[in-house]
Design a protein around this motif. Sequence first.
Motif, PDB file in Angstrom:
ATOM      1  N   VAL A  33       0.854  -1.180   0.000  1.00 49.76           N
ATOM      2  CA  VAL A  33       0.000   0.000   0.000  1.00 49.76           C
ATOM      3  C   VAL A  33       0.895   1.237   0.000  1.00 49.76           C
ATOM      4  O   VAL A  33       1.856   1.314   0.763  1.00 49.76           O
ATOM      5  CB  VAL A  33      -0.925   0.016   1.251  1.00 49.76           C
ATOM      6  N   THR A  35       0.720   5.695  -0.258  1.00 50.65           N
ATOM      7  CA  THR A  35      -0.083   6.915  -0.239  1.00 50.65           C
ATOM      8  C   THR A  35       0.769   8.021  -0.844  1.00 50.65           C
ATOM      9  O   THR A  35       1.913   8.217  -0.433  1.00 50.65           O
ATOM     10  CB  THR A  35      -0.496   7.279   1.194  1.00 50.65           C
ATOM     11  N   ASN A  37       0.935  12.015  -1.511  1.00 54.47           N
ATOM     12  CA  ASN A  37       0.379  13.314  -1.124  1.00 54.47           C
ATOM     13  C   ASN A  37       0.925  14.395  -2.040  1.00 54.47           C
ATOM     14  O   ASN A  37       2.138  14.493  -2.227  1.00 54.47           O
ATOM     15  CB  ASN A  37       0.736  13.638   0.330  1.00 54.47           C
ATOM     16  N   GLU A  54      -4.672  13.579  -1.987  1.00 56.65           N
ATOM     17  CA  GLU A  54      -4.077  12.334  -1.504  1.00 56.65           C
ATOM     18  C   GLU A  54      -4.622  11.182  -2.339  1.00 56.65           C
ATOM     19  O   GLU A  54      -5.837  11.084  -2.543  1.00 56.65           O
ATOM     20  CB  GLU A  54      -4.406  12.132  -0.034  1.00 56.65           C
ATOM     21  N   ARG A  56      -4.331   6.974  -2.663  1.00 59.02           N
ATOM     22  CA  ARG A  56      -3.866   5.733  -2.032  1.00 59.02           C
ATOM     23  C   ARG A  56      -4.052   4.582  -3.013  1.00 59.02           C
ATOM     24  O   ARG A  56      -5.100   4.453  -3.646  1.00 59.02           O
ATOM     25  CB  ARG A  56      -4.632   5.459  -0.747  1.00 59.02           C
ATOM     26  N   GLU A  58      -3.226   0.262  -3.713  1.00 57.87           N
ATOM     27  CA  GLU A  58      -2.959  -1.033  -3.102  1.00 57.87           C
ATOM     28  C   GLU A  58      -2.471  -1.976  -4.198  1.00 57.87           C
ATOM     29  O   GLU A  58      -3.059  -2.036  -5.283  1.00 57.87           O
ATOM     30  CB  GLU A  58      -4.251  -1.562  -2.493  1.00 57.87           C
ATOM     31  N   TRP A  64      -1.223  -2.299  -9.318  1.00 56.43           N
ATOM     32  CA  TRP A  64      -1.712  -1.294  -8.370  1.00 56.43           C
ATOM     33  C   TRP A  64      -3.177  -1.001  -8.659  1.00 56.43           C
ATOM     34  O   TRP A  64      -3.591  -0.894  -9.808  1.00 56.43           O
ATOM     35  CB  TRP A  64      -0.884  -0.017  -8.481  1.00 56.43           C
ATOM     36  N   CYS A  67      -7.387   2.888  -4.256  1.00 62.72           N
ATOM     37  CA  CYS A  67      -8.228   2.765  -3.058  1.00 62.72           C
ATOM     38  C   CYS A  67      -9.121   3.997  -2.980  1.00 62.72           C
ATOM     39  O   CYS A  67     -10.339   3.871  -2.882  1.00 62.72           O
ATOM     40  CB  CYS A  67      -7.368   2.674  -1.797  1.00 62.72           C
ATOM     41  N   ASP A  87     -13.971   7.240  -3.330  1.00 62.44           N
ATOM     42  CA  ASP A  87     -13.551   6.039  -2.611  1.00 62.44           C
ATOM     43  C   ASP A  87     -13.916   4.807  -3.443  1.00 62.44           C
ATOM     44  O   ASP A  87     -15.051   4.345  -3.438  1.00 62.44           O
ATOM     45  CB  ASP A  87     -14.229   5.986  -1.240  1.00 62.44           C
ATOM     46  N   SER A 132       4.777   4.518   2.369  1.00 61.00           N
ATOM     47  CA  SER A 132       4.253   3.154   2.264  1.00 61.00           C
ATOM     48  C   SER A 132       4.150   2.540   3.644  1.00 61.00           C
ATOM     49  O   SER A 132       4.577   3.086   4.613  1.00 61.00           O
ATOM     50  CB  SER A 132       5.128   2.303   1.371  1.00 61.00           C
TER      51      SER A 132
END
Length: 132
Positions: A33, A35, A37, A54, A56, A58, A64, A67, A87, A132
Amino acid sequence: MSHIQYEGLALPVSKALADAIVSIIPKNVDNDVITINFRDPTYSPESGGFHPVEIRLENRDTIWHFCYITDFAYLGMGGLAKELDFDFQAGVFQNFLGIYPIEQASDMYQIWEGNFLHYWQTMHVYKLNISS
């Protein structure tokens, strides 16, 4: 080279966004995972600027997956809050007005993504941090 699943999602994520993100994913990620920013260092409630974002991801079976993608904004002089939240895992879209099925955000997402890519790739307003 990494690959991001962008086809067949509830929102029309473009190849351009997927390719841009792949280009910044570190080669040896120790975690499944990450993230990312995106921050405009000059953004403030007083002077405005470009909203923090942001993203994210996975990793499943070497691919990949998104998320979520969240765009933050200041609420008046208060702290940062989610202004737009796509989301993918929960299948919902959230804004200041409420929570909706993610498919209802298709038009808004396309506008948001076009603006975001322009700010990031053309105007270079963001400083990036990948964790990560």
